[in-house]
Write an enzyme that holds these catalytic residues in place. Structure first.
Site, PDB file in Angstrom:
ATOM      1  N   SER A 150       0.832  -1.196   0.000  1.00 48.66           N
ATOM      2  CA  SER A 150       0.000   0.000   0.000  1.00 48.66           C
ATOM      3  C   SER A 150       0.877   1.262   0.000  1.00 48.66           C
ATOM      4  O   SER A 150       1.654   1.459  -0.924  1.00 48.66           O
ATOM      5  CB  SER A 150      -0.959  -0.032   1.198  1.00 48.66           C
ATOM      6  OG  SER A 150      -1.994   0.903   1.049  1.00 48.66           O
ATOM      7  N   ASP A 187      -0.682  -4.685  -3.645  1.00 47.24           N
ATOM      8  CA  ASP A 187      -2.098  -4.318  -3.541  1.00 47.24           C
ATOM      9  C   ASP A 187      -2.369  -2.820  -3.460  1.00 47.24           C
ATOM     10  O   ASP A 187      -3.067  -2.353  -2.554  1.00 47.24           O
ATOM     11  CB  ASP A 187      -2.761  -5.029  -2.356  1.00 47.24           C
ATOM     12  CG  ASP A 187      -4.266  -5.198  -2.598  1.00 47.24           C
ATOM     13  OD1 ASP A 187      -4.643  -5.587  -3.711  1.00 47.24           O
ATOM     14  OD2 ASP A 187      -5.064  -4.920  -1.686  1.00 47.24           O
ATOM     15  N   HIS A 236      -6.826  -7.124   1.549  1.00 47.21           N
ATOM     16  CA  HIS A 236      -5.822  -6.085   1.298  1.00 47.21           C
ATOM     17  C   HIS A 236      -4.458  -6.455   1.892  1.00 47.21           C
ATOM     18  O   HIS A 236      -3.419  -6.138   1.323  1.00 47.21           O
ATOM     19  CB  HIS A 236      -6.323  -4.765   1.892  1.00 47.21           C
ATOM     20  CG  HIS A 236      -5.405  -3.602   1.684  1.00 47.21           C
ATOM     21  ND1 HIS A 236      -4.956  -3.216   0.443  1.00 47.21           N
ATOM     22  CD2 HIS A 236      -4.847  -2.731   2.583  1.00 47.21           C
ATOM     23  CE1 HIS A 236      -4.168  -2.163   0.568  1.00 47.21           C
ATOM     24  NE2 HIS A 236      -4.078  -1.848   1.850  1.00 47.21           N
TER      25      HIS A 236
END
Length: 383
Positions: free
Chosen positions: A190, A217, A349
């Site tokens: 992220s 992700d 996630h």
């Protein structure tokens, strides 16, 4: 953002969910670490609790007891980084061989270096020690603190350029002799992916050998479109928990982390005991960092990520959860063979926590394909 796209975003987010101690450093249980979480499955909105703390406390669930990180990393230490004014908490398992590679892991906002604990163990085991793993707590997170002027998480500066400089400065301190430094693979989840992409050319300017950069992700267009929903997601999180075990259990039950073992290692590092003499209605444990306080930085964290990723002068890997879509730049880049794309099914996630075994396989395969490539053979992502 169209109503159809907004509803698809909401649906996806709803489903989502020791280096022995240094000299003079007392051995400590990593279960006492602390930090919070970013995008994914926070469950239904929780009404603020006003019941006195002592009255509502339930016995901790022993199945959700914290696990020490000592079984996942060889070393846990504080590293002084004067150029960043930081005393950085580092978790490290060095490669067993002189010409080994080190996988440098940067966590996302609200998490900690222990987010990579299970994956780190898998990487060192699967590579039979050829790859080491280095993970650390970003400024304002975990056990990283300032050398001179203490700051609270709410007053910490999380500017993307500063975070990038922090990573570069840390690598330069740990591997002070660049000529003897190992090859590096940068892996960022992220926000961490954005930092790694920006840090790559800076490390190369300092003559470090960067075998590749892996982004986990995060897709620029999708993330920027989803940011307006972040406040609603944060509203849906409980303000805290009555025990560390309860915090772990909540992350598992809401599918925020789908791997209980990983949650038992990483979640204790993202919550902290409530301050002494705090109101009785507050939970016993609160989030270490207020993600809402980082809102001014959200857009800058991800703007330009796709272009910077595609222009990285090294092998490039994008790992996504489920069937995440690519933005236009990444679609064109994929068709041109500029990067390797791997989609891991059945995860949320927190891909590296949910399926650390598969993540390790992907990282090792990427490393083996690109490490010390024979002259004349291009790396993945090179034109």
């Amino acid at each position: 953002m169209s109503d159809l796209f907004r509803s698809s975003v909401q649906a996806r987010l709803a489903k989502a969910p020791m280096l022995p101690p240094l000299p003079n450093e007392e051995e400590e249980d990593e279960a006492s670490d602390s930090v919070p979480s970013l995008p994914t499955g926070y469950g239904p909105p929780a009404a603020p609790s006003r019941t006195p703390r002592a009255s509502r406390k339930r016995p901790p669930n022993p199945a959700m007891a914290p696990i020490s990180a000592s079984g996942f990393f060889d070393q846990a230490m504080q590293v002084s980084v004067p150029d960043s004014d930081l005393d950085v908490r580092v978790y490290y398992t060095p490669p067993k061989f002189e010409d080994g590679t080190v996988i440098v892991c940067h966590h996302g906002a609200g998490f900690s270096g222990l987010s990579f604990a299970c994956m780190a163990k898998e990487i060192t085991d699967q590579s039979r020690g050829e790859c080491g793993v280095l993970a650390f707590d970003v400024r304002g997170h975990g056990k990283t603190c300032h050398l001179k002027e203490p700051k609270t998480p709410e007053t910490e500066t999380l500017d993307i350029e500063m975070l990038t400089a922090d990573l570069v400065n840390l690598v330069r301190v740990i591997f002070a002799d660049v000529h003897a430094a190992p090859f590096l693979v940068l892996v960022g989840h992220s926000l961490g992916g954005s930092v790694c992409v920006r840090a790559c050319p800076k490390l190369q300017d300092h003559r470090f050998q960067v075998t590749g950069v892996a982004v986990v992700d995060v897709v620029e267009e999708f993330t920027l479109d989803a940011l307006p929903l972040m406040h609603s997601l944060l509203n849906a999180r409980p303000e805290g928990f009555d025990s560390v075990e309860e915090a772990i259990e909540w992350h598992v039950q809401t599918n925020t982390i789908r791997n209980p073992n990983s949650a038992r290692v990483s979640v204790p590092s993202i919550v902290v005991p409530a301050p002494e003499r705090s109101p009785a209605y507050l939970p016993a444990y609160l989030w270490r960092i207020s993600l809402r306080s980082t809102a001014p930085y959200w857009t800058s964290w991800f703007t330009g990520l796709s272009a910077k990723f595609l222009s990285s002068r090294t092998a490039r890997l994008l790992i996504l959860a489920g069937t995440e879509r690519l933005d236009k730049e990444l679609m064109i880049g994929q068709m041109q063979g500029k990067f390797q794309l791997v989609v891991i099914p059945g995860v949320g996630h927190l891909v590296h926590e949910d399926d650390p075994t598969r993540m390790a396989e992907v990282i090792i395969e990427f490393w083996r394909r690109n490490d010390r490539v024979v002259a004349g053979v291009k790396k993945v992502g090179e034109l």
